[in-house]
Design a protein around this motif. Structure first.
Motif, PDB file in Angstrom:
ATOM      1  N   ARG A 181       0.866  -1.182   0.000  1.00 36.10           N
ATOM      2  CA  ARG A 181       0.000   0.000   0.000  1.00 36.10           C
ATOM      3  C   ARG A 181       0.900   1.228   0.000  1.00 36.10           C
ATOM      4  NH1 ARG A 181      -2.657  -3.785  -1.083  1.00 36.10           N
ATOM      5  NH2 ARG A 181      -4.329  -4.680   0.122  1.00 36.10           N
ATOM      6  N   VAL A 182       0.438   2.281  -0.646  1.00 29.43           N
ATOM      7  CA  VAL A 182       1.204   3.517  -0.662  1.00 29.43           C
ATOM      8  C   VAL A 182       0.269   4.685  -0.336  1.00 29.43           C
ATOM      9  CG1 VAL A 182       0.941   3.875  -3.162  1.00 29.43           C
ATOM     10  CG2 VAL A 182       2.810   4.963  -1.974  1.00 29.43           C
ATOM     11  N   THR A 183       0.754   5.558   0.538  1.00 26.46           N
ATOM     12  CA  THR A 183       0.063   6.801   0.819  1.00 26.46           C
ATOM     13  C   THR A 183       0.850   7.906   0.143  1.00 26.46           C
ATOM     14  OG1 THR A 183      -0.760   5.995   2.942  1.00 26.46           O
ATOM     15  CG2 THR A 183      -0.738   8.390   2.617  1.00 26.46           C
ATOM     16  N   VAL A 184       0.177   8.670  -0.690  1.00 24.89           N
ATOM     17  CA  VAL A 184       0.794   9.805  -1.370  1.00 24.89           C
ATOM     18  C   VAL A 184       0.433  11.042  -0.567  1.00 24.89           C
ATOM     19  CG1 VAL A 184       0.974  11.105  -3.519  1.00 24.89           C
ATOM     20  CG2 VAL A 184       0.425   8.649  -3.588  1.00 24.89           C
ATOM     21  N   SER A 185       1.461  11.748  -0.072  1.00 25.06           N
ATOM     22  CA  SER A 185       1.203  12.966   0.703  1.00 25.06           C
ATOM     23  C   SER A 185       1.580  14.190  -0.126  1.00 25.06           C
ATOM     24  CB  SER A 185       1.971  12.948   2.026  1.00 25.06           C
ATOM     25  OG  SER A 185       3.359  12.802   1.806  1.00 25.06           O
ATOM     26  N   GLY A 186       0.653  15.136  -0.200  1.00 22.30           N
ATOM     27  CA  GLY A 186       0.864  16.366  -0.955  1.00 22.30           C
ATOM     28  C   GLY A 186       1.365  17.472  -0.045  1.00 22.30           C
ATOM     29  N   HIS A 187       2.361  18.220  -0.543  1.00 21.04           N
ATOM     30  CA  HIS A 187       2.985  19.297   0.231  1.00 21.04           C
ATOM     31  C   HIS A 187       3.098  20.549  -0.624  1.00 21.04           C
ATOM     32  CE1 HIS A 187       4.400  16.431   3.337  1.00 21.04           C
ATOM     33  NE2 HIS A 187       4.428  15.595   2.307  1.00 21.04           N
ATOM     34  N   THR A 188       3.210  21.698   0.046  1.00 20.07           N
ATOM     35  CA  THR A 188       3.366  22.975  -0.641  1.00 20.07           C
ATOM     36  C   THR A 188       4.434  23.806   0.059  1.00 20.07           C
ATOM     37  OG1 THR A 188       1.763  24.187   0.708  1.00 20.07           O
ATOM     38  CG2 THR A 188       0.896  23.008  -1.208  1.00 20.07           C
ATOM     39  N   CYS A 189       4.863  24.860  -0.603  1.00 22.77           N
ATOM     40  CA  CYS A 189       5.715  25.837   0.077  1.00 22.77           C
ATOM     41  C   CYS A 189       4.795  26.719   0.925  1.00 22.77           C
ATOM     42  CB  CYS A 189       6.530  26.656  -0.926  1.00 22.77           C
ATOM     43  SG  CYS A 189       5.559  27.657  -2.062  1.00 22.77           S
TER      44      CYS A 189
END
Length: 184
Positions: free
Chosen positions: A102-110
């Motif tokens: 299983r993979v969790t994709v985490s989104g990030h920003t500046c």
């Protein structure tokens, strides 16, 4: 909190701390890490049958571990770059070969923008990565997403390079086998 939620939160915390300890490579890559060569003994309530042991060992050997560099984005964008598409194609191959992973994709920003905007942008970034992996044949049940917005920066300096590093999607990998062993 229930016991199940506590285990889930503990597993997520352990996985995030492992990701935080990883060093960044300069070129994008997907890595197959060798599975553990030895098998630690586990206590069971019933005597397992030969097929169960063989199935478990086959799943463990076939799955291995995956690791992937972050996918980076332009300012105010959730569009995949060509080099990201190549990285994700390699990752999709590894995930299709390891259906238990299983993979969790985490989104990030500046830090530019409001907190609400950055959470939404981080979500769009994670979703575009998830959707691309699905388009490449990865099962939906293997994929989940989360957005951290600006809350987990790789770098806290206020340089353009720092902002570029923080505009990313990252991957956290797990498997049912790792969770039962407490190996997250």
């Amino acid at each position: 909190m229930t016991g199940g939620m506590n285990r889930t939160l503990l597993s997520l915390l352990a996985a995030v701390s492992l990701v935080g300890c990883a060093s960044k490579q300069k070129t994008p890559s997907v890595t197959d890490e060798a599975p553990n060569a030895h098998r630690s003994p586990t206590a069971t309530a019933a005597t397992p049958t030969r097929n169960t042991d063989e199935d478990e060992e086959a799943a463990r050997g076939a799955m291995g571990s995956l690791a992937a560099d972050p996918v980076y984005f332009e300012l105010d964008s959730a569009t995949l770059r060509p080099e990201s598409r190549e990285l994700l194609a390699q990752l999709a191959t590894g995930l299709r070969e390891r259906p238990l992973t299983r993979v969790t994709v985490s989104g990030h920003t500046c830090e530019l923008g409001t907190t609400e905007y950055n959470i939404a942008l981080g979500h769009r970034r994670a979703a575009v990565v998830r959707d691309y992996l699905r388009d490449l044949g990865v099962e939906s049940s293997q994929l989940s997403i989360v957005s951290f917005g600006e809350e987990r920066p790789l770098s806290e300096s206020h340089s353009e390079e720092s902002f570029r590093q923080n505009r990313r999607a990252e991957f956290t990998f797990s498997s049912p086998e790792q969770a039962t062993r407490g190996a997250l």
